[in-house]
Design an enzyme around this catalytic site. Structure first.
Site, PDB file in Angstrom:
ATOM      1  NE  ARG A   1     -43.920 -25.976  13.359  1.00 22.64           N
ATOM      2  CZ  ARG A   1     -43.708 -25.264  12.271  1.00 22.64           C
ATOM      3  NH1 ARG A   1     -42.688 -25.556  11.490  1.00 22.64           N
ATOM      4  NH2 ARG A   1     -44.504 -24.248  11.959  1.00 22.64           N
TER       5      ARG A   1
ATOM      6  CB  ILE B   1     -41.275 -20.786  10.926  1.00 28.19           C
ATOM      7  CG1 ILE B   1     -40.743 -22.225  10.780  1.00 28.19           C
ATOM      8  CG2 ILE B   1     -42.465 -20.740  11.855  1.00 28.19           C
ATOM      9  CD1 ILE B   1     -40.241 -22.829  12.095  1.00 28.19           C
ATOM     10  CB  SER B   2     -42.405 -23.159   5.789  1.00 25.00           C
ATOM     11  OG  SER B   2     -41.977 -22.181   4.873  1.00 25.00           O
ATOM     12  CB  ALA B   3     -47.053 -25.310   7.077  1.00 20.01           C
TER      13      ALA B   3
ATOM     14  CG  ASP C   1     -45.175 -19.528   4.653  1.00 25.78           C
ATOM     15  OD1 ASP C   1     -45.098 -20.507   5.391  1.00 25.78           O
ATOM     16  OD2 ASP C   1     -44.258 -19.171   3.906  1.00 25.78           O
TER      17      ASP C   1
END
Length: 363
Positions: A173, A197-199, A118
Site C-alpha cells: 500500500r 484513498i479508502s482505508a 471518506d
C-alpha cells in the site's frame, strides 16, 4: 467550644439528596477548587450543567451529567461526618470526569472521520459503537510495514479471506499513497484533487464481498480508481487471463496510478494488458471490456447508475456506496434472468460520485 464549632458545621451541611448531585460545605481552609476551566468548557459543550454555588458557602461544583452514580450509591456512602461527604463527592467527580472523557473521544473520532470525508465504517463487525471505535483507533497504531498492516486486520477479524490477505500482503500500500503519508494506518488518506484513498479495512471488505467474482479469467471494473491500488488488487486476483479495468476522471491521478502500478507487484499485468487504467466518467462505466463479473465503485452515487447495472454480467456482483448525507454500502447481484437483488452491507461515508469539474470545485 469544640462542640459548638462541630454543631455549626453540621447545621450548615445539606441533607443527603435523593440523586447523586450534591453541594458540599467545607470549612474555609478546606475550600475545594472549581473544576478546571478547560474541563468545564468541554462539559458545557456536550450538554453538562455546572452547579451554582450556594451563597455564603464554600462549595465544590460537580457537573451534572446523565449516567452518574445512582442514589443508592449516595446512600451507601452517606454519613454525618465531613470525611464521608468528601468521599461521595470525590467519587462523583471521578465518575463525571470519565464520562466527559468518553464523550470527547466519541466526538473526536467522528470529527476525524468527517474531516477525511471518506468511509466511516460503523459497527461493521457487529459490535457496539464503542467496540468499533476502539478497533478503528488501535488498528494501525505503530504499524510501519505492509505485512504488519495485513496481520493487524486479520487479528481484528476484519480480514478473513486467505486469498485477500495474500493479495494485500503482496501489493504494498505504501506505493499507492502520496509521499510522506502514513501508508499503513487504517484510515482514508487524501490523494489530492479532493479525492481520497479508502482505508485498508474498506479495501479488504470490498475485496471479500467480490472475491467469488474475482476468480482467474474474470473481468473486473473499478470506478474511481484513484491511485490504482484496488484495480491492481483486482488484477492480481483475476490473473493474466482476466481483465482489470480502472476508470478515473482526473487525468493527473491516472498518470500517477500508472507509475504506482509499474513499481508494484502488479506491474506484469499492466505490461501484458490484463490491467488498464483510463481517464473517463465512471458513471458511464467502461463498455469496451463489458460485461463484468465484478464492479466496484469508490464514490457515493445518489442512486445506482443504470449504465453500471447494464454492464454487469448475469451472475455478477457490484459493490457501491449509495446516498448523500447518509450512505450505505450496497451489494448488487445480477440474476441469470437479468433482474437484480440489492442488500445493504454497512453504513459508510464516501466522497460523492460526480463530474470532474464538480469534484475539482469541492463538490
Amino acid at each position: 467550644m469544640k462542640q459548638k464549632v462541630t454543631d455549626r458545621i453540621r447545621r450548615n451541611m445539606p441533607p443527603a439528596p435523593a440523586v447523586a448531585t450534591r453541594t458540599l460545605a467545607y470549612a474555609s481552609r478546606h475550600r475545594a477548587p472549581p473544576p478546571p476551566p478547560k474541563l468545564l468548557a468541554a462539559a458545557v459543550a456536550v450538554g453538562a450543567r455546572p452547579r451554582k454555588r450556594s451563597p455564603g458557602r464554600f462549595a465544590a461544583a460537580p457537573l451534572a451529567l446523565v449516567g452518574r452514580p445512582s442514589s443508592s450509591s449516595s446512600r451507601l456512602f452517606a454519613g454525618s461526618s465531613l470525611l464521608s461527604q468528601m468521599e461521595v463527592t470525590s467519587c462523583h467527580l471521578v465518575w463525571e470526569y470519565c464520562s466527559i472523557q468518553f464523550v470527547l473521544i466519541v466526538i473526536t473520532a467522528a470529527c476525524c472521520a468527517s474531516l477525511f470525508n471518506d468511509d466511516i465504517h460503523c459497527c461493521a463487525c457487529g459490535g457496539p459503537l464503542l467496540t468499533e471505535i476502539q478497533k478503528r483507533y488501535w488498528t494501525g497504531r505503530g504499524i510501519n510495514s505492509n505485512k504488519g498492516l495485513v496481520e493487524q486486520l486479520q487479528n481484528y477479524g476484519i480480514m478473513r479471506s486467505k486469498k485477500v490477505a495474500e493479495v494485500m500482503d503482496k501489493l504494498d500500500r505504501g506505493l499507492f499513497v502520496p509521499e510522506g503519508t502514513p501508508a499503513y494506518v487504517d484510515s482514508p488518506m487524501p490523494i489530492g484533487y479532493n479525492a481520497t484513498i479508502s482505508a485498508p479495512h474498506m479495501h479488504a471488505t470490498c475485496l471479500e464481498l467480490l472475491e467469488n467474482n474475482l476468480q482467474p479469467g474474470m473481468h473486473a471494473l473499478d470506478i474511481g480508481s484513484g491511485t490504482g491500488y484496488l484495480t491492481a488488487c483486482f488484477a492480481m486476483m483475476v490473473g493474466p487471463q482476466g481483465c482489470a479495468v480502472g476508470v478515473e476522471h482526473i487525468p493527473e491521478l491516472v498518470a500517477d496510478s500508472v507509475k504506482n502500478v509499474q513499481r508494484s507487484a502488479a506491474a506484469p499485468f499492466l505490461k501484458e494488458g490484463a490491467l488498464s487504467l483510463h481517464v473517463g466518467d465512471g458513471r458511464l462505466g467502461w463498455p469496451e471490456h463489458a460485461p463484468y463479473d465484478a464492479i466496484h465503485v469508490g464514490a457515493a452515487a445518489p442512486e445506482i447508475p443504470k449504465a453500471l447495472v447494464d454492464q454487469l454480467k448475469p451472475g455478477g456482483r457490484m459493490v457501491i456506496p449509495v446516498g448523500n448525507i447518509f450512505q450505505d454500502l450496497k451489494v448488487v447481484d445480477k440474476n441469470s434472468d437479468g433482474s437484480i437483488s440489492v442488500h445493504d452491507e454497512t453504513s459508510v461515508r464516501y466522497v460523492p460520485l460526480t463530474s470532474r469539474d464538480a469534484q475539482l470545485k469541492g463538490f
